[in-house]
Design a protein around this motif. Sequence first.
Motif, PDB file in Angstrom:
ATOM      1  N   VAL A  36       0.829  -1.254  -0.077  1.00 15.98           N
ATOM      2  CA  VAL A  36      -0.176   0.093   0.034  1.00 15.98           C
ATOM      3  C   VAL A  36       0.863   1.166  -0.093  1.00 15.98           C
ATOM      4  CG1 VAL A  36      -1.727   1.146   1.303  1.00 15.98           C
ATOM      5  CG2 VAL A  36      -1.906  -1.159   0.990  1.00 15.98           C
ATOM      6  N   ALA A  37       2.045   1.301   0.779  1.00 11.86           N
ATOM      7  CA  ALA A  37       2.980   2.351   0.676  1.00 11.86           C
ATOM      8  C   ALA A  37       3.627   2.597  -0.373  1.00 11.86           C
ATOM      9  CB  ALA A  37       3.913   2.160   1.941  1.00 11.86           C
ATOM     10  N   VAL A  38       4.021   1.534  -1.242  1.00  9.35           N
ATOM     11  CA  VAL A  38       4.676   1.867  -2.376  1.00  9.35           C
ATOM     12  C   VAL A  38       3.768   2.343  -3.526  1.00  9.35           C
ATOM     13  CG1 VAL A  38       5.816   0.535  -4.173  1.00  9.35           C
ATOM     14  CG2 VAL A  38       6.539   0.254  -1.783  1.00  9.35           C
ATOM     15  N   ILE A  39       2.479   1.612  -3.623  1.00 11.15           N
ATOM     16  CA  ILE A  39       1.450   1.984  -4.851  1.00 11.15           C
ATOM     17  C   ILE A  39       1.063   3.335  -4.457  1.00 11.15           C
ATOM     18  CG2 ILE A  39      -0.705   1.422  -5.145  1.00 11.15           C
ATOM     19  CD1 ILE A  39      -0.163  -1.503  -4.640  1.00 11.15           C
ATOM     20  N   SER A  40       0.967   3.597  -3.100  1.00 12.09           N
ATOM     21  CA  SER A  40       0.323   4.971  -2.914  1.00 12.09           C
ATOM     22  C   SER A  40       1.240   6.187  -3.191  1.00 12.09           C
ATOM     23  CB  SER A  40      -0.148   5.312  -1.160  1.00 12.09           C
ATOM     24  OG  SER A  40      -0.978   4.193  -0.780  1.00 12.09           O
ATOM     25  N   GLN A  41       2.726   5.696  -2.932  1.00 11.27           N
ATOM     26  CA  GLN A  41       3.562   6.800  -3.407  1.00 11.27           C
ATOM     27  C   GLN A  41       3.661   7.004  -5.042  1.00 11.27           C
ATOM     28  OE1 GLN A  41       7.644   5.901  -2.544  1.00 11.27           O
ATOM     29  NE2 GLN A  41       8.251   7.918  -1.988  1.00 11.27           N
ATOM     30  N   THR A  42       3.770   5.809  -5.508  1.00 13.71           N
ATOM     31  CA  THR A  42       3.580   5.814  -7.244  1.00 13.71           C
ATOM     32  C   THR A  42       2.361   6.559  -7.428  1.00 13.71           C
ATOM     33  OG1 THR A  42       4.711   3.743  -7.181  1.00 13.71           O
ATOM     34  CG2 THR A  42       3.523   4.467  -9.091  1.00 13.71           C
ATOM     35  N   LEU A  43       1.234   6.305  -7.107  1.00 13.14           N
ATOM     36  CA  LEU A  43      -0.138   7.064  -7.356  1.00 13.14           C
ATOM     37  C   LEU A  43      -0.005   8.725  -7.101  1.00 13.14           C
ATOM     38  CD1 LEU A  43      -2.751   4.701  -6.106  1.00 13.14           C
ATOM     39  CD2 LEU A  43      -2.096   5.215  -8.831  1.00 13.14           C
ATOM     40  N   ALA A  44       0.584   9.184  -5.991  1.00  8.62           N
ATOM     41  CA  ALA A  44       0.707  10.409  -5.781  1.00  8.62           C
ATOM     42  C   ALA A  44       1.707  11.004  -6.609  1.00  8.62           C
ATOM     43  CB  ALA A  44       1.433  10.500  -4.298  1.00  8.62           C
ATOM     44  N   LEU A  45       2.776  10.465  -6.979  1.00  6.36           N
ATOM     45  CA  LEU A  45       3.796  11.036  -7.879  1.00  6.36           C
ATOM     46  C   LEU A  45       3.026  11.350  -9.513  1.00  6.36           C
ATOM     47  CD1 LEU A  45       7.101   9.508  -6.896  1.00  6.36           C
ATOM     48  CD2 LEU A  45       6.339  11.870  -6.759  1.00  6.36           C
ATOM     49  N   SER A  46       2.111  10.046  -9.627  1.00 10.18           N
ATOM     50  CA  SER A  46       1.442  10.221 -11.015  1.00 10.18           C
ATOM     51  C   SER A  46       0.823  11.258 -11.124  1.00 10.18           C
ATOM     52  CB  SER A  46       0.967   9.072 -11.194  1.00 10.18           C
ATOM     53  OG  SER A  46       0.079   8.785 -12.455  1.00 10.18           O
ATOM     54  N   MET A  47      -0.036  11.794 -10.018  1.00 11.21           N
ATOM     55  CA  MET A  47      -0.705  12.949  -9.913  1.00 11.21           C
ATOM     56  C   MET A  47      -0.298  14.191  -9.854  1.00 11.21           C
ATOM     57  SD  MET A  47      -3.825  11.498  -7.263  1.00 11.21           S
ATOM     58  CE  MET A  47      -4.902  12.757  -7.855  1.00 11.21           C
ATOM     59  N   GLY A  48       0.902  14.314  -9.896  1.00  9.48           N
ATOM     60  CA  GLY A  48       1.884  15.277 -10.044  1.00  9.48           C
ATOM     61  C   GLY A  48       2.004  16.069  -8.575  1.00  9.48           C
ATOM     62  N   LEU A  49       1.780  15.409  -7.421  1.00  6.03           N
ATOM     63  CA  LEU A  49       2.199  15.878  -6.327  1.00  6.03           C
ATOM     64  C   LEU A  49       3.860  16.054  -5.956  1.00  6.03           C
ATOM     65  CD1 LEU A  49      -0.346  13.987  -3.992  1.00  6.03           C
ATOM     66  CD2 LEU A  49      -0.553  16.159  -5.233  1.00  6.03           C
ATOM     67  N   GLY A  50       4.428  16.732  -5.244  1.00  8.25           N
ATOM     68  CA  GLY A  50       5.388  16.953  -5.032  1.00  8.25           C
ATOM     69  C   GLY A  50       6.178  15.587  -4.200  1.00  8.25           C
ATOM     70  N   HIS A  51       7.552  15.401  -4.279  1.00 11.06           N
ATOM     71  CA  HIS A  51       8.238  14.389  -3.537  1.00 11.06           C
ATOM     72  C   HIS A  51       7.888  14.465  -2.129  1.00 11.06           C
ATOM     73  CE1 HIS A  51      10.148  12.308  -6.920  1.00 11.06           C
ATOM     74  NE2 HIS A  51      10.269  13.547  -7.429  1.00 11.06           N
ATOM     75  N   GLN A  52       7.858  15.426  -1.313  1.00  5.01           N
ATOM     76  CA  GLN A  52       7.695  15.658   0.098  1.00  5.01           C
ATOM     77  C   GLN A  52       6.120  15.113   0.513  1.00  5.01           C
ATOM     78  OE1 GLN A  52       8.414  19.808   1.418  1.00  5.01           O
ATOM     79  NE2 GLN A  52      10.390  19.032   1.855  1.00  5.01           N
ATOM     80  N   MET A  53       5.042  15.684  -0.479  1.00  4.69           N
ATOM     81  CA  MET A  53       3.857  14.950  -0.122  1.00  4.69           C
ATOM     82  C   MET A  53       3.617  13.489  -0.416  1.00  4.69           C
ATOM     83  SD  MET A  53       0.775  16.031   1.019  1.00  4.69           S
ATOM     84  CE  MET A  53      -0.597  15.310   1.235  1.00  4.69           C
ATOM     85  N   ALA A  54       4.346  13.003  -1.582  1.00  3.66           N
ATOM     86  CA  ALA A  54       4.307  11.798  -1.919  1.00  3.66           C
ATOM     87  C   ALA A  54       4.909  10.984  -0.843  1.00  3.66           C
ATOM     88  CB  ALA A  54       4.919  11.401  -3.185  1.00  3.66           C
ATOM     89  N   ASP A  55       6.050  11.539  -0.121  1.00  4.88           N
ATOM     90  CA  ASP A  55       6.541  10.851   0.983  1.00  4.88           C
ATOM     91  C   ASP A  55       5.797  10.491   2.014  1.00  4.88           C
ATOM     92  OD1 ASP A  55       8.961  10.543  -0.636  1.00  4.88           O
ATOM     93  OD2 ASP A  55      10.185  11.873   0.376  1.00  4.88           O
ATOM     94  N   LEU A  56       5.026  11.706   2.445  1.00  3.27           N
ATOM     95  CA  LEU A  56       4.160  11.506   3.449  1.00  3.27           C
ATOM     96  C   LEU A  56       2.965  10.502   3.294  1.00  3.27           C
ATOM     97  CD1 LEU A  56       3.628  15.441   4.161  1.00  3.27           C
ATOM     98  CD2 LEU A  56       5.086  13.949   5.493  1.00  3.27           C
ATOM     99  N   ILE A  57       2.494  10.375   2.087  1.00  2.00           N
ATOM    100  CA  ILE A  57       1.440   9.673   1.766  1.00  2.00           C
ATOM    101  C   ILE A  57       2.137   8.119   1.651  1.00  2.00           C
ATOM    102  CG2 ILE A  57      -0.058   8.740  -0.140  1.00  2.00           C
ATOM    103  CD1 ILE A  57      -0.424  11.961  -1.066  1.00  2.00           C
ATOM    104  N   HIS A  58       3.286   7.942   1.448  1.00  3.80           N
ATOM    105  CA  HIS A  58       4.022   6.717   1.375  1.00  3.80           C
ATOM    106  C   HIS A  58       4.012   6.106   2.937  1.00  3.80           C
ATOM    107  CE1 HIS A  58       7.011   3.578   0.609  1.00  3.80           C
ATOM    108  NE2 HIS A  58       7.743   4.117   1.699  1.00  3.80           N
ATOM    109  N   VAL A  59       4.250   7.338   3.989  1.00  3.05           N
ATOM    110  CA  VAL A  59       4.372   6.764   5.309  1.00  3.05           C
ATOM    111  C   VAL A  59       3.016   6.614   6.074  1.00  3.05           C
ATOM    112  CG1 VAL A  59       4.680   7.703   7.671  1.00  3.05           C
ATOM    113  CG2 VAL A  59       6.314   8.479   5.735  1.00  3.05           C
ATOM    114  N   ALA A  60       1.941   7.262   5.544  1.00  2.00           N
ATOM    115  CA  ALA A  60       0.629   6.912   5.907  1.00  2.00           C
ATOM    116  C   ALA A  60       0.148   5.484   5.101  1.00  2.00           C
ATOM    117  CB  ALA A  60      -0.386   7.906   5.423  1.00  2.00           C
ATOM    118  N   GLY A  61       0.588   5.230   4.211  1.00  2.00           N
ATOM    119  CA  GLY A  61       0.490   3.655   3.473  1.00  2.00           C
ATOM    120  C   GLY A  61       0.889   2.936   4.588  1.00  2.00           C
ATOM    121  N   HIS A  62       2.162   2.970   5.237  1.00  2.57           N
ATOM    122  CA  HIS A  62       2.597   2.111   5.850  1.00  2.57           C
ATOM    123  C   HIS A  62       1.702   1.883   7.254  1.00  2.57           C
ATOM    124  CE1 HIS A  62       6.496   0.694   4.283  1.00  2.57           C
ATOM    125  NE2 HIS A  62       6.931   1.747   4.146  1.00  2.57           N
TER     126      HIS A  62
END
Length: 205
Positions: A36-62
Motif C-alpha cells: 500500500v505504501a509503495v503503490i500510494s507513493q507511485t500514484l501520488a507522483l503520477s498525480m503531480g504531487l511533490g516528492h515531500q507530499m508523496a513521501d508523507l502519503i508513503h508513510v501513511a500507507g505503511h
Amino acid sequence: MPCASAVTEIIHQLAESLGKAIDAKDTYTLAHSEEVAVISQTLALSMGLGHQMADLIHVAGHLHDLGKIGVPDEILAKTTTLTPKEWLAIRRHPDIGADILAPIACLRECGIVDMVRAHHERFDGSGYPQGLAGGHIPLGARIIAVADSLSAMLQSRPYRAAKTFDEACREIAHGTGSQFDPKVVAAFARVRDRLRDLVAMLRIE
C-alpha cells in the motif's frame, strides 16, 4: 506542509516496522502495508504531487492499518461471515490507528493522522468512520483507498481467492465516482503497467 521536513528516515523506518507488525498480526495480509505504501507513493507522483507530499502519503500507507492492533485476533482471523458486532469492531480500526498516532505532533500536523483516519471513506460519502465525501476526504486518504483495495484484491482471503491484476484493475475502474476519486483512478490507469511490475517485485522479495 508544516512538518514535511521532519518526516525523516527514522520516522519512515518506524512506520515501516509498525506496518510489518500489523501485517504479522493479520495472517492474511502479508506485506500488505508495504504494498500500500509503495503503490500510494507511485500514484501520488503520477498525480503531480511533490516528492515531500508523496513521501508523507508513503508513510501513511505503511501506517494505514495500525488500528488493527485494537481488533481482537479472533475477528481478524475469522474465516466465516462477521457478525454485526464483529463488523463494528473492524470498522473502528481507522479511528484506533489515528488516535494512536495523534499524540505525535509531526504526524498530526502534516496530515498523516487524518489520512489514516479517512482511508476507508468512500468518494460518494458512504464510507466510514465519518461518512466524508469528495474533496472533504484528504487527498492522501483517497489515494491510499485505491492502493489498499488493489493490494487486498491481489491477496487470497479465507472467503475468496485472490484476483488477477487485470481483474483488480477492472474492479477499481468500476468503483470510479462511488468508492474512488475519479482523478485517482485516472492516475492509476496512467501507471497501471508500472504498478503491475512493482507488485510483482514486492512479492518476489
